[in-house]
Design a protein around this motif. Structure first.
Motif, PDB file in Angstrom:
ATOM      1  N   UNK A  27      37.316  52.853  38.629  1.00 31.20           N
ATOM      2  CA  UNK A  27      37.663  51.832  37.645  1.00 31.20           C
ATOM      3  C   UNK A  27      38.733  52.371  36.715  1.00 31.20           C
ATOM      4  N   UNK A  28      39.785  51.597  36.483  1.00 35.43           N
ATOM      5  CA  UNK A  28      40.749  52.034  35.469  1.00 35.43           C
ATOM      6  C   UNK A  28      40.121  51.895  34.077  1.00 35.43           C
ATOM      7  N   UNK A  29      40.642  52.626  33.126  1.00 31.26           N
ATOM      8  CA  UNK A  29      40.091  52.591  31.770  1.00 31.26           C
ATOM      9  C   UNK A  29      40.145  51.204  31.141  1.00 31.26           C
ATOM     10  N   UNK A  30      41.078  50.370  31.582  1.00 31.79           N
ATOM     11  CA  UNK A  30      41.230  49.049  30.973  1.00 31.79           C
ATOM     12  C   UNK A  30      40.160  48.052  31.401  1.00 31.79           C
ATOM     13  N   UNK A  31      39.332  48.388  32.384  1.00 31.43           N
ATOM     14  CA  UNK A  31      38.310  47.445  32.848  1.00 31.43           C
ATOM     15  C   UNK A  31      37.206  47.294  31.807  1.00 31.43           C
ATOM     16  N   UNK A  32      36.734  46.066  31.682  1.00 31.34           N
ATOM     17  CA  UNK A  32      35.618  45.813  30.772  1.00 31.34           C
ATOM     18  C   UNK A  32      34.329  46.381  31.373  1.00 31.34           C
ATOM     19  N   UNK A  33      33.289  46.520  30.575  1.00 32.84           N
ATOM     20  CA  UNK A  33      32.021  47.031  31.102  1.00 32.84           C
ATOM     21  C   UNK A  33      31.379  46.034  32.072  1.00 32.84           C
ATOM     22  N   UNK A  34      30.435  46.525  32.833  1.00 28.73           N
ATOM     23  CA  UNK A  34      29.676  45.667  33.752  1.00 28.73           C
ATOM     24  C   UNK A  34      28.815  44.734  32.925  1.00 28.73           C
ATOM     25  N   UNK A  38      21.147  40.116  36.303  1.00 30.11           N
ATOM     26  CA  UNK A  38      20.561  40.235  37.645  1.00 30.11           C
ATOM     27  C   UNK A  38      20.640  38.946  38.474  1.00 30.11           C
ATOM     28  N   UNK A  39      20.518  37.785  37.836  1.00 30.55           N
ATOM     29  CA  UNK A  39      20.579  36.520  38.578  1.00 30.55           C
ATOM     30  C   UNK A  39      21.952  36.321  39.227  1.00 30.55           C
ATOM     31  N   UNK A  40      23.006  36.735  38.547  1.00 30.44           N
ATOM     32  CA  UNK A  40      24.360  36.593  39.094  1.00 30.44           C
ATOM     33  C   UNK A  40      24.536  37.503  40.307  1.00 30.44           C
ATOM     34  N   UNK A  41      24.027  38.723  40.237  1.00 32.74           N
ATOM     35  CA  UNK A  41      24.096  39.641  41.381  1.00 32.74           C
ATOM     36  C   UNK A  41      23.279  39.083  42.543  1.00 32.74           C
ATOM     37  N   UNK A  42      22.122  38.500  42.255  1.00 34.13           N
ATOM     38  CA  UNK A  42      21.289  37.875  43.297  1.00 34.13           C
ATOM     39  C   UNK A  42      22.056  36.759  43.996  1.00 34.13           C
ATOM     40  N   UNK A  50      24.169  34.422  53.497  1.00 36.44           N
ATOM     41  CA  UNK A  50      24.403  33.140  54.153  1.00 36.44           C
ATOM     42  C   UNK A  50      25.773  33.056  54.808  1.00 36.44           C
ATOM     43  N   UNK A  51      26.615  34.067  54.611  1.00 34.95           N
ATOM     44  CA  UNK A  51      27.925  34.098  55.241  1.00 34.95           C
ATOM     45  C   UNK A  51      28.998  33.325  54.494  1.00 34.95           C
ATOM     46  N   UNK A  52      28.736  33.003  53.234  1.00 35.68           N
ATOM     47  CA  UNK A  52      29.722  32.279  52.442  1.00 35.68           C
ATOM     48  C   UNK A  52      30.795  33.242  51.928  1.00 35.68           C
ATOM     49  N   UNK A  53      31.997  32.751  51.697  1.00 41.09           N
ATOM     50  CA  UNK A  53      33.015  33.609  51.072  1.00 41.09           C
ATOM     51  C   UNK A  53      32.576  33.972  49.652  1.00 41.09           C
ATOM     52  N   UNK A  54      32.819  35.192  49.265  1.00 44.01           N
ATOM     53  CA  UNK A  54      32.378  35.640  47.940  1.00 44.01           C
ATOM     54  C   UNK A  54      33.537  36.155  47.094  1.00 44.01           C
ATOM     55  N   UNK A  55      34.725  35.718  47.398  1.00 44.92           N
ATOM     56  CA  UNK A  55      35.867  36.117  46.601  1.00 44.92           C
ATOM     57  C   UNK A  55      36.608  37.268  47.243  1.00 44.92           C
ATOM     58  N   UNK A  56      37.466  37.849  46.468  1.00 45.32           N
ATOM     59  CA  UNK A  56      38.299  38.934  46.984  1.00 45.32           C
ATOM     60  C   UNK A  56      38.218  40.111  46.027  1.00 45.32           C
ATOM     61  N   UNK A  57      38.679  41.243  46.507  1.00 48.41           N
ATOM     62  CA  UNK A  57      38.810  42.441  45.680  1.00 48.41           C
ATOM     63  C   UNK A  57      40.290  42.772  45.624  1.00 48.41           C
ATOM     64  N   UNK A  58      40.773  43.087  44.455  1.00 48.54           N
ATOM     65  CA  UNK A  58      42.172  43.453  44.287  1.00 48.54           C
ATOM     66  C   UNK A  58      42.226  44.913  43.844  1.00 48.54           C
ATOM     67  N   UNK A  86      40.585  43.646  40.276  1.00 51.23           N
ATOM     68  CA  UNK A  86      39.821  42.409  40.210  1.00 51.23           C
ATOM     69  C   UNK A  86      38.689  42.500  41.215  1.00 51.23           C
ATOM     70  N   UNK A  87      37.495  42.114  40.778  1.00 53.08           N
ATOM     71  CA  UNK A  87      36.321  42.172  41.635  1.00 53.08           C
ATOM     72  C   UNK A  87      35.348  43.253  41.211  1.00 53.08           C
ATOM     73  N   UNK A  88      35.580  43.828  40.034  1.00 58.28           N
ATOM     74  CA  UNK A  88      34.744  44.927  39.565  1.00 58.28           C
ATOM     75  C   UNK A  88      33.275  44.535  39.460  1.00 58.28           C
ATOM     76  N   UNK A  89      32.978  43.338  38.969  1.00 64.11           N
ATOM     77  CA  UNK A  89      31.579  42.932  38.810  1.00 64.11           C
ATOM     78  C   UNK A  89      30.888  42.848  40.177  1.00 64.11           C
ATOM     79  N   UNK A  90      31.599  42.284  41.164  1.00 65.72           N
ATOM     80  CA  UNK A  90      31.027  42.185  42.509  1.00 65.72           C
ATOM     81  C   UNK A  90      30.840  43.554  43.144  1.00 65.72           C
ATOM     82  N   UNK A  91      31.872  44.382  43.051  1.00 67.65           N
ATOM     83  CA  UNK A  91      31.814  45.701  43.679  1.00 67.65           C
ATOM     84  C   UNK A  91      30.745  46.575  43.008  1.00 67.65           C
TER      85      UNK A  91
END
Length: 104
Positions: A27-34, A38-42, A50-58, A86-91
């Motif tokens: 993570x670069x220093x400029x990234x906000x904290x996690x 838990x519900x969002x991660x679930x 389910x095989x749905x698209x879940x966004x991208x990572x940059x 981009x995608x830090x929360x997901x990763x």
């Protein structure tokens, strides 16, 4: 000839986790904290299951040569070759997931 600024790649989740553990993704220093609850991660895991698209990572490729050592504190083996822009929360959700054994 035009300079390639972006490239589309596909990564396996296991490979991303391995790269994080080895310190190749950071993570670069400029990234906000996690901040995900838990519900969002679930919801992310449910969508993936389910095989749905879940966004991208940059990622930003740092230009550091593979195998370069880190300077300073930390137990990472490698210097980060990619920073997550981009995608830090997901990763982070995927990385922090405790090991689970799946049974049919």
């Amino acid at each position: 000839m035009a300079t390639v600024l972006f490239k589309d790649t596909t990564h396996q989740v296991a490979d991303l986790i391995t790269d994080i553990r080895r310190g190749e993704i950071a993570l670069p220093d400029l990234q906000r904290p996690y901040v995900w609850q838990p519900a969002k991660a679930r919801e992310l895991f449910d969508s993936m299951y389910k095989g749905f698209p879940v966004g991208y990572l940059l990622f930003w490729e740092t230009g550091i040569e593979p195998g370069a050592r880190q300077i300073g504190e930390g137990s990472k083996q490698e210097a980060a070759r990619r920073l997550i822009v981009d995608g830090q929360q997901r990763l982070t959700s995927l990385f922090e997931l405790p090991p689970v054994s799946w049974s049919p």
